[in-house]
Structures are given as C-alpha cells and as structure tokens.
Design an enzyme around this catalytic site. Sequence first.
Site, PDB file in Angstrom:
ATOM      1  N   HIS A  39       0.787  -1.282   0.068  1.00  0.00           N
ATOM      2  CA  HIS A  39       0.011  -0.113  -0.111  1.00  0.00           C
ATOM      3  C   HIS A  39       1.049   1.311  -0.003  1.00  0.00           C
ATOM      4  CE1 HIS A  39      -3.650   2.627   0.704  1.00  0.00           C
ATOM      5  NE2 HIS A  39      -2.908   3.048   1.615  1.00  0.00           N
ATOM      6  N   ASP A  84       0.581   5.293  -0.035  1.00  0.00           N
ATOM      7  CA  ASP A  84      -0.187   6.517   0.074  1.00  0.00           C
ATOM      8  C   ASP A  84       0.203   7.371  -1.265  1.00  0.00           C
ATOM      9  OD1 ASP A  84      -2.130   5.910   2.013  1.00  0.00           O
ATOM     10  OD2 ASP A  84      -0.869   5.902   3.654  1.00  0.00           O
ATOM     11  N   ASP A 143      -7.769   1.182   2.926  1.00  0.00           N
ATOM     12  CA  ASP A 143      -7.409   2.006   3.862  1.00  0.00           C
ATOM     13  C   ASP A 143      -8.210   3.572   3.941  1.00  0.00           C
ATOM     14  OD1 ASP A 143      -5.567   2.979   6.115  1.00  0.00           O
ATOM     15  OD2 ASP A 143      -4.427   4.090   4.691  1.00  0.00           O
ATOM     16  N   HIS A 203      -7.539   9.494  -0.391  1.00  0.00           N
ATOM     17  CA  HIS A 203      -7.928   9.398   0.704  1.00  0.00           C
ATOM     18  C   HIS A 203      -7.288  10.197   2.055  1.00  0.00           C
ATOM     19  CE1 HIS A 203      -5.857   5.537   0.986  1.00  0.00           C
ATOM     20  NE2 HIS A 203      -5.431   6.005   2.093  1.00  0.00           N
TER      21      HIS A 203
END
Length: 992
Positions: free
Chosen positions: A260, A262, A372, A577
């Site tokens: 993951h 971001d 997430d 997000h």
Amino acid sequence: MAAAPALKHWRTTLERVEKFVSPLYFTDCNLRGRLFGASCPVAVLSSFLTPERLPYQEAVQRDFRPAQVGDSFGPTWWTCWFRVELTIPEAWVGQEVHLCWESDGEGLVWRDGEPVQGLTKEGEKTSYVLTDRLGERDPRSLTLYVEVACNGLLGAGKGSMIAAPDPEKMFQLSRAELAVFHRDVHMLLVDLELLLGIAKGLGKDNQRSFQALYTANQMVNVCDPAQPETFPVAQALASRFFGQHGGESQHTIHATGHCHIDTAWLWPFKETVRKCARSWVTALQLMERNPEFIFACSQAQQLEWVKSRYPGLYSRIQEFACRGQFVPVGGTWVEMDGNLPSGEAMVRQFLQGQNFFLQEFGKMCSEFWLPDTFGYSAQLPQIMHGCGIRRFLTQKLSWNLVNSFPHHTFFWEGLDGSRVLVHFPPGDSYGMQGSVEEVLKTVANNRDKGRANHSAFLFGFGDGGGGPTQTMLDRLKRLSNTDGLPRVQLSSPRQLFSALESDSEQLCTWVGELFLELHNGTYTTHAQIKKGNRECERILHDVELLSSLALARSAQFLYPAAQLQHLWRLLLLNQFHDVVTGSCIQMVAEEAMCHYEDIRSHGNTLLSAAAAALCAGEPGPEGLLIVNTLPWKRIEVMALPKPGGAHSLALVTVPSMGYAPVPPPTSLQPLLPQQPVFVVQETDGSVTLDNGIIRVKLDPTGRLTSLVLVASGREAIAEGAVGNQFVLFDDVPLYWDAWDVMDYHLETRKPVLGQAGTLAVGTEGGLRGSAWFLLQISPNSRLSQEVVLDVGCPYVRFHTEVWAHRWMDLSEHGFGLALLNDCKYGASVRGSILSLSLLRAPKAPDATADTGRHEFTYALMPHKGSFQDAGVIQAAYSLNFPLLALPAPSPAPATSWSAFSVSSPAVVLETVKQAESSPQRRSLVLRLYEAHGSHVDCWLHLSLPVQEAILCDLLERPDPAGHLTLRDNRLKLTFSPFQVLSLLLVLQPPPH
C-alpha cells in the site's frame, strides 16, 4: 548409543531456541551470527547532495565527492546520490554475494542505468544480491549507484510519525560493504522462527505445539553453526515436521503480495513516484526468483507516473502482468476517499482507472480495492456494478472505535439494491509479514466461521511503500500445508474471490453505508481543500455541459477532451483518501491547492470558449449570456457585472440546462411576480427579513431567534432556543489529530456570544435584503457574516468568512428544516438540533492546518411536507451551482434556449459530457439518477439533433438491448429507487 531423552522444560526450551536465532544475544556463536560470512569494504564510495529529485541520466553526470561510512547527509526532502565502486574477491567464487547497505532514508539501487532494488532499514531490505553464485568468468568489478531520499518510509515526523516533518533532520550511512550470504543459514533461521511461532501460537495445551518446540530443540542439538555440514540434518528435521499435512477441512489462506503506497500523505506527491519505483522494482526482483509469487497493485495514477518517469521499469511491469504475477487491482485512478467525492467523481475514478488498465494491461479490474479509506458510501455497490465490478476488498472497518463490524466475508447491498461480494482480510491488516501469529490470527479472528473457509492474507510493508521481502515469501511457502495450521497458498485476488463465490450460499448481507466509527474529523479538516473540491467538481460539470452543447450546435467547435481529462485527473488525484480528507502534511495541502487553482483557471477559460461557440450565429446585442447548468428552470436574483467593477441586482429567468439573455435594468423589469423582500431593524437592534415565503428574525448579536414558514405560520426555532449559534469545542483527540473528533468533545461546548449593536442592515430590500455582523471568536480569530434573503427564495443564506454533501434535512410529518451548504461535509443531528462543523485546526501532521481566511455559505430552508416534495434537493443544487454570467460575442442570443429538461422532480440530470470513445467524437453521455427513493417514469426532453439513444453502463459501454425510442424529441425513462442511468446519445451532423 543415543542419549536418553531428557525431560524438557517449556520456557527454557523455548528460550534456548530463541537465543539460537537471536540478532542480539550470542551472535558470536549462534546461527544468526553465521548469516553472512566473509566481508570487505566497497572499493570506492563517493556522493553528492541535491534538493532536486533528478533523473538518473542527469544525476550520474554530477560531481561526486569522496564519502565514507559514518557520513551524514540531508536535510529532509533532499537526495543523496552515492556512486559505489565494487571489487569482489577471487576467493568468493561459487558463493552468493551481497552488497550490504544500511542508511537512514529510502534507497534505490541503480545498475546499468536501470533501477533494480529498493533499500530501507524500516522495510527490512538492507542488502542487494549481486550474484546468486559468483562464476569463474563473472566480472569482479562493477559500479552501482544508490539514490537515497532524505525521508523514511513514513516521512520525517518530528518526534512522532504523524507530527509535522522536521525540516532539518539529518541522515547517516552506517554500512556499505560486500559480504558472502549463506542461503542455507537463512533457510534454517526461517524454519526455526516458524517452529517457535507455532509453539507459542498453539500454546501449551496443544500437541502440535510441543511437536514444533521439540523439533526446534532437536535442530539446535544437531546444528553446529561453525560446521555447515551439520545443516542438512537440521533441515531434514524441519522438513519432516512441515511435511506433515492437515486435513481437507483446513481453512485456506490466500497470500498475495501487497504494498500500500499512499499517493501523498506524510510526504509530497513527487516522493510517491520514487516510492513506487523502489517498491515495485523490488517486487519484480522477487517475481524473478519466485515464479509462484503474485503481487497486487492498485491506483492507475501511480502506474501512469512510473510509466512517465521509469519507462524501462514500466515495460517490465507489463511483462510480469502478462505472466499473471503483477496484478492490477482496484479499477480506480487513486484509492479515493469513500464519502467526500460526489457521486459523479466516484464514477470518474472508475472511468479513468478502468480505461487506463484496459489500455495498458489489456483488461479491466474485476475487484474494487480500497483497504485504507475512512468509510464507504452506500452508493458504491451500484457504481461498482456499473463499472463491471462485483467484488470489493477493504479492512478499514476493523478500526471501529466502539462496535466491531460483524463480518469479514459478506454481501453488501447498496441504496438501489445492487449487491457485491465483500471481503475484509480477517487478520485486520494489509501489511502482513508472513508470521505464524498472523496466520493463526487470520483463522481465529474470522467472524464468518462456517460460512466462509477462505481468507485473504496481504503481505508486505505498506503505507509508505516497501512491499514484500524474500523472507516473507520463504515463510509462507514453508507453511503451505502443515498440520495444525491453515493451508497457505500464494494466490491472486481473482482466485480468492472465485473460491469465496463458489461457496457463498450461507453468507450474510449488510444493507446500506459501511460507516467507519473513527476519523470523522476528516469531514472538516483543511476547509480550503474541501472548498476547492466542491468548487472544482462544479466547474468541471459546467465545462462539460457547455462544451457538449457547443459540440452539438457548432460544426467548428472542438470538444476539449484532452484538457478535460487532465483537469479531471488532477481533481481525482486530490480525492485520494489522505488529501481531500486533510490528513496530510502542509506540503501536500499546498500542492493540492495549486491543483485546484489549475482547474479553476483552465476551467474558466474552457467555459468562456464553450459559451462563445454555443451562441455564435444567434442574433442579439453584445454583452452577457446567463447560463443555467442545472436541469430545471430557475428564477433567481443575480448580481450582474457592470463597467468599472460594480454589480447590479437583477431577477433573471433561465430555462433548464440552457441560457437566457441579460434582462433589462431593474427599472424596466415588469412588476415582481413575488412579494419583494422587506427589511426592518427594530429599536432594540434586531432585524427582520421577510420575502412572503419565509420570515427571519435576528437578535442584535446576529443569532436567529425566529424562522417562520409564512404560508403555514409554522416556527422552525424552538421556544427559548436560537439558531445560527456559533459554538467552540475542545479538540484534543486520543492520537489521530487531523483525523478524529471525539464524543467527549461534546461535553466542552462553549457558545460564542456576540455584542449587542453589531448587527446592521446591508441591502435594504426589494430584490434582496440582508443584514451583517462581526463576531469575535477569540483574541486572534473573528468572523463576519452576512445573512441574505432574496425575492422568491425558499431559504435564507448565511455568507461567512473566517458529513453531509450539499444538504441535510430534519423532518417530522408535514414539516421540516433543511440545512444547505456550499463547501462543508461535517454535519450532525442531535435531537432536534442540526449542526454544521465549520472549521477545526489540528496540529498534526500539518501544524498550519486551517489557519488563515475562510469564506463559505450555508442556508436554512424551512418547508412544508417532505424534503422531496419541498424541493430541498433542487435548492441545494442551486446554492452550489450558481447561475453563470459569461461574456457573449457579438451578436449574442436574444432569446432563451433549453437543451434538456426532465419531467419529474425525482430525477436529476447530473452530467452531460462527450462520450469517451465515440469514433467520430460526436456522441454525448447523459447521467441521471432517481433522488427521492421512488419508482418513477419520466420524460427527458431534448432540443439537440439526436440520431440515436442507447442505454449504457457507467463505463459508457452500450447495452445491446438498450435502444430507446425518440418521440417528439422526448425519451421515456423508467427508474427504480436511487437508480443511476446513463444514456449514449449519437448526434446528427450539425449544419455547416
């Protein structure tokens, strides 16, 4: 003669094995101390520092200066490039040779002009394999480059992870040498650690636990770290244990590599590009060594960045995608927030993402991937369906603060009844490391035992990148089918969901929103980002509509498809997000605001161009064109620009999705069809505004003491209460500062009291009446508010400076009150009180969040009947989509014109745009939705030259059975509750 068995004490036996593999204790004589053999320093080490993120070809041309282990470099966000010249000793022929590299920051190894592996202590990647086995003829000397970013996997927080970055942080190189790596020692360490994990995880009451511990103990007995010839005997003991298989009913764990990243968070967007390269090139290296390894990768934006910056790496990614090892997932442009973007923006995430994956990898994604994000709108199942997706993976609801979510595998039913299969990895993480503890937790924690016998296990360092390691893979492969544990297989998301679907008859169904009981502060944090998001969604909506109408009416107009795609992608990027939510560092927030400014600037230019093309050839005077971009007729008061920068008020009537000429001056307008606005200031300083629809009374400090719906005489403000009351709360969450507002904050409510006499009349009535006041919130903060009531308007606006979207409504039978806004998302209802969260100012991860000037509008609308019948939705749209006064060329139109209208107030025509892939670029896509929760038939009226009308999905793929009959320039459409419909309109060629 064999030694007699000894009685073993559990704890001492366990600790004996732990010390044998410890990196801290007895490393001079234990097995861990033999992981590396002979070593030698690198031949020559040199470096240079730069504040820029340079391409490789430019960096290697720079002036490198001598460097050595122990050197410091920095500060934060700079880059240190190292040139590493190596000479491998002849004596190491036949051995596996590594470059051992330990430094602060994130490193990337370059070899022969291409990136080959990431290096980071935090991600347990501190060596690079130079050769699996040094051959007689292999070159002994080579030069590598190591690009080290001056930030960690999780940024550079000062004192804690989520603290604002320390701009002066320095970094250090602590190791740079060549060493022989003993692969057989590594495999023994993996086995012993797994056996320890089984012994601890299954506990003293389990037979298999003791078998694991005794096997490990016996391995220590036979294994002499100084004598490699003893290793095979120990290995055979482990193989015998792990070769004892479980039964057919064992739970199956589907282990998928994951990383993951971001798209921006505690680091800027540009650093994410390098994080992707570091993480993904490492994953490809693992794929080469482990053909069964499968890695899932989401977010088309990140792949597009790598394609642009690292073309060689991107070609290899495509190659491994063809092999089925690198698996694109998600289908969206970024992993966006699940609540704040508009419904249309959600659709565009999939439209841009799925088209990218189809173009670059030959197929679209079959699963939505959002592990997430801070909650999930009930409209998502329908949007997923419309984009070819029936599967969804996340895990964030495991963070719920109060109530544990009851399922890990279930069907999710959205507002319209659409259902998708959802899986939450029961280990409650997307960053597993392959330990026995995690494997056992995945089984024990599964809340759907007896209903689902398969689970996802996503392994690899994440959030800031890093990804899987060889050690993780070795652990999982060893655990593939071992008695006492679940079955573990390296698998893909498609294999997981196929297994779940094949045995889904007993799964439960969750209906409605997937609400995260945490991170509610993200609806309010960074108000300017929230405002930019709402404004830019509006601008792109308006540009697409006007450009579509211009395309239909002008043979010369070129629809700005490329420009709009660029602007949409900027907006979608900001809807990641940790950006639109405001939970990012200051540097990211500033970049996001620049993106919004680009959209505003270019969007307004495109608006003007479309308006000019739209009215070209129409007779009429030169001047302004009044444009209504909403699908209903509007009669509103508007401030029209005059020469010299002044404005004059006018009552304008503009048809649905069309335009009207500027009306004559007010003195020449006919008598108002409605009662004018009356403004009265009483001797006590209070002010009353009345337009015959609602009557508003403000006390001398600006608080709302009365709000009456005139026709019924119904009062919306409870006796003894006031509205428009500004309130301060303490805002000290447990940890996640920018993310959370806590329930205990409600106990600290402090109403802000104004001073009598500050309320003054602004506009004195007629078309518009207003009053304004100043309110000192604190010694350093104040606000100015104008309360505005227009003729014929059913709501009063509060224009201010300093989880809802456009509206929320609190109703009883026959009466209600709607709270509308133009850029706010945080809202609440408690009893009969509606609250709107205006501002908060957290200090982490951005210490400057929300300081400065803010401007926003909210409105109160009392109404008779339900919110559906009262037109609350239309009022909220009108507040958010003001009428446009656009410059019109000479000659400008003299009459009004409407392109589209809808016969039912329950149906909203949300979007008009050019089709993405029409061969002649002369097709439009219209998107409509049912907003009242009703079954309805309606007519769509068209004024454009339409040749053919076909239903299509959200990806604009025509429905073979979806041809519609056009009758008298009308299309009949049928909606179920909350259904979204998309139409493909093929236009007739325009007259030349």
